[in-house]
Design a protein around this motif. Sequence first.
Motif, short mmCIF file in Angstrom:
data_model
loop_
_atom_site.label_atom_id
_atom_site.label_comp_id
_atom_site.label_asym_id
_atom_site.label_seq_id
_atom_site.Cartn_x
_atom_site.Cartn_y
_atom_site.Cartn_z
N GLN A 130 0.81 -1.21 0.00
CA GLN A 130 0.00 0.00 0.00
C GLN A 130 0.85 1.27 0.00
O GLN A 130 0.55 2.23 -0.72
CB GLN A 130 -0.93 0.00 1.21
N ILE A 131 1.89 1.28 0.81
CA ILE A 131 2.70 2.49 0.96
C ILE A 131 3.42 2.82 -0.34
O ILE A 131 3.39 3.96 -0.84
CB ILE A 131 3.69 2.34 2.12
N ASN A 132 4.07 1.83 -0.94
CA ASN A 132 4.80 2.06 -2.18
C ASN A 132 3.86 2.50 -3.31
O ASN A 132 4.15 3.44 -4.05
CB ASN A 132 5.53 0.78 -2.59
N SER A 133 2.72 1.83 -3.43
CA SER A 133 1.79 2.16 -4.51
C SER A 133 1.16 3.54 -4.30
O SER A 133 0.99 4.29 -5.27
CB SER A 133 0.69 1.10 -4.60
N LYS A 221 -0.98 3.63 9.74
CA LYS A 221 -1.37 4.98 10.14
C LYS A 221 -1.01 5.97 9.03
O LYS A 221 -0.13 5.69 8.19
CB LYS A 221 -0.73 5.37 11.47
N ILE A 222 -1.66 7.10 9.03
CA ILE A 222 -1.53 8.04 7.91
C ILE A 222 -0.09 8.44 7.67
O ILE A 222 0.39 8.46 6.52
CB ILE A 222 -2.42 9.27 8.15
N SER A 223 0.66 8.74 8.72
CA SER A 223 2.03 9.25 8.53
C SER A 223 2.94 8.24 7.84
O SER A 223 3.93 8.63 7.19
CB SER A 223 2.63 9.67 9.88
N ASP A 224 2.63 6.95 7.94
CA ASP A 224 3.47 5.94 7.30
C ASP A 224 3.47 6.06 5.78
O ASP A 224 4.41 5.63 5.11
CB ASP A 224 3.00 4.52 7.68
N ASP A 248 -3.07 20.87 9.80
CA ASP A 248 -1.70 20.72 10.30
C ASP A 248 -0.85 19.99 9.26
O ASP A 248 -0.96 18.78 9.10
CB ASP A 248 -1.75 19.93 11.61
N PHE A 249 -0.01 20.72 8.55
CA PHE A 249 0.86 20.08 7.56
C PHE A 249 1.97 19.28 8.23
O PHE A 249 2.41 18.25 7.71
CB PHE A 249 1.48 21.14 6.63
N ASP A 250 2.45 19.74 9.39
CA ASP A 250 3.62 19.14 10.02
C ASP A 250 3.35 17.76 10.61
O ASP A 250 4.29 16.98 10.78
CB ASP A 250 4.17 20.07 11.11
N ASP A 251 2.11 17.45 10.94
CA ASP A 251 1.78 16.16 11.56
C ASP A 251 0.65 15.48 10.77
O ASP A 251 -0.53 15.74 11.03
CB ASP A 251 1.36 16.36 13.02
N PRO A 252 1.00 14.60 9.83
CA PRO A 252 -0.04 13.93 9.04
C PRO A 252 -1.04 13.14 9.88
O PRO A 252 -2.18 12.93 9.44
CB PRO A 252 0.76 12.99 8.13
N ASP A 253 -0.64 12.71 11.07
CA ASP A 253 -1.55 11.93 11.91
C ASP A 253 -2.56 12.80 12.66
O ASP A 253 -3.52 12.28 13.23
CB ASP A 253 -0.75 11.09 12.92
#
Length: 272
Positions: A130-133, A221-224, A248-253
Amino acid sequence: MGFPGVWMTESESMVYRVVPKCACSSIGQIMFYSDHGRYFDGDIHDATEGLHKWAYERSQQPIENAVRNGQALSFTCVRNPYGRILSSFFDKIAGIQRNGNRYRGKLVPQLIQTYGIEVGSPEDGFDFDQINSFRRFLLFARDTIRWRRPMEPDIHWSAISGHVSTFITNGGHYDQIFFTETFNDGMRKVLAAAETPVQLDVEDVPRFNESEGHGPKRAHKISDYFDDLSRHLVWEMYHNDFKLFRYDFDDPDNKMPVGDIDLDEVHAKLGR
């Protein structure tokens, strides 16, 4: 140009600028219920009666009149850009659409070939990286937004501010803009300010997520999903959304807004 993407109740109590992937199915159903005392049987996007939509010629004059005279409550709903672009990927790229097919026919095969995206299938339980794609999809989304290649940007991942702005530049004015992340509170304020034929309690409204169950579930989680390059691409595409709508751009979570929307600022900056 008129008011593309605008829906209005037949009672002219509410005018709504649709922003894809920002609870538009739920909002449309609430508007339908507020006129008719029942929900539309099916996907509200398919409704051809019971709700004015700019896409239908017969609805254009009523919508234009209501917007121009300012009597109907005008509103829209926004969402954290990190969560929205992820939702677009899992729904429109990795998911199967409600008609049983892939989104936009040849789009996904084109992305597999050109960008090296994997999406899995129902047969293999949507087993893919999922992350790569997703990161490869972000490159594609950026290419469509910045260079309009290999296609025009899709409404599901073009910037929220772009959708919101057309209503303003064509003569509309928002009375309220609220957050998907605090949906009940925001929708409750809209209903309190609008004179609807039928009353309803937002707490009683079912969720109308038309993409639910037709694709893979987000496994991380979103930040991953967002490394440094991905965040750079997100800022390139959505910096106005982060700034105008206080995300908040700095914290995707952190999906929650970090401040209140300034409607005067939104109208000033998007009405240019």
